[in-house]
Design an enzyme around this catalytic site. Structure first.
Site, short mmCIF file in Angstrom:
data_model
loop_
_atom_site.label_atom_id
_atom_site.label_comp_id
_atom_site.label_asym_id
_atom_site.label_seq_id
_atom_site.Cartn_x
_atom_site.Cartn_y
_atom_site.Cartn_z
CG ASN A 11 4.39 -0.02 0.59
OD1 ASN A 11 5.13 -0.06 1.48
ND2 ASN A 11 4.59 0.23 -0.86
CG ASN A 73 -4.82 -3.04 -4.43
OD1 ASN A 73 -3.85 -2.77 -5.26
ND2 ASN A 73 -5.45 -1.99 -3.34
CD GLU A 97 -5.81 -3.51 -12.45
OE1 GLU A 97 -6.25 -4.13 -13.41
OE2 GLU A 97 -4.90 -2.71 -12.05
C1 DQA Z 1 -3.02 1.30 -5.22
C2 DQA Z 1 -2.55 2.36 -6.33
C3 DQA Z 1 -1.02 1.97 -6.67
O1 DQA Z 1 -0.62 2.87 -7.58
C4 DQA Z 1 -0.27 2.27 -5.11
O2 DQA Z 1 1.23 2.00 -5.56
C5 DQA Z 1 -0.57 1.52 -4.17
C6 DQA Z 1 -2.14 1.23 -4.04
C7 DQA Z 1 -4.67 1.52 -4.99
O3 DQA Z 1 -5.01 0.73 -4.14
O4 DQA Z 1 -4.97 2.56 -5.17
O5 DQA Z 1 -0.10 0.81 -3.53
O6 DQA Z 1 -2.99 -0.05 -5.60
#
Ligand code: DQA
Length: 151
Positions: A11, A73, A97
């Site tokens: 996403n 990420n 991370e």
């Molecule tokens: C994320 C935080 C995650 O919990 C979430 O599912 C994402 C984005 C962030 O960059 O804040 O897709 O990794």
């Protein structure tokens, strides 16, 4: 030339339009360009990839296992994917991370990460700046490693 991998999970291709109140208005392409520019200034190559499944991310990591550093990420896979964790451990690339949002201020299920205990560190809740700071850290890390091996 040293290589840094920039790997984004599910996403994150929608950044820019996805829940902008949480993730901001910068697109993934813009983030990739910012990070690439930052690294190129220090003569470090950047390879970027985004996928919506852990299988694709794992295959890409295997193919790029000779890289020097990883900016990761994992998106929602942060909280679910033992197989992506195993792949990161398997390729043995030192990594940071990154999360745009502060996952600790959000739903309980986002508080656990399968990556934080094996990462060098985590940048959480700093938005796009987290990626830039992580890239700067990667430059220092690689430069220090280089000078250690020549001294
Ligand atoms: C994320 C935080 C995650 O919990 C979430 O599912 C994402 C984005 C962030 O960059 O804040 O897709 O990794």
């Amino acid at each position: 030339m040293p290589t840094v991998l920039l790997l984004n999970g599910p996403n994150l291709n929608l950044l820019g339009s996805r829940e902008p109140d949480i993730y901001g208005s910068t697109t993934l392409r813009e983030i990739e360009e910012l990070v690439t520019t930052e690294l190129n200034e220090s003569s470090i190559k950047c390879e970027s990839f985004q996928a919506n499944s852990d299988g694709e991310m794992i295959d890409w990591l295997h193919q790029n296992r000779d890289a020097d550093f990883l900016l990761l990420n994992p998106g929602a896979l942060t909280h679910t994917s033992v197989s992506l964790r195993d792949a990161v451990l398997g390729v043995g690339i030192p990594f940071l991370e990154i999360h745009l949002s502060n996952v600790h201020q959000r739903e309980e299920f986002r508080h656990h990460s399968f990556f934080s205990d094996i990462a060098i560190g985590a940048l959480v809740g700093l938005g796009v700046k987290g990626y830039l700071l992580a890239a700067q850290f990667a430059v220092d890390y690689i430069e220090q490693k280089g000078s250690a091996s020549t001294s």
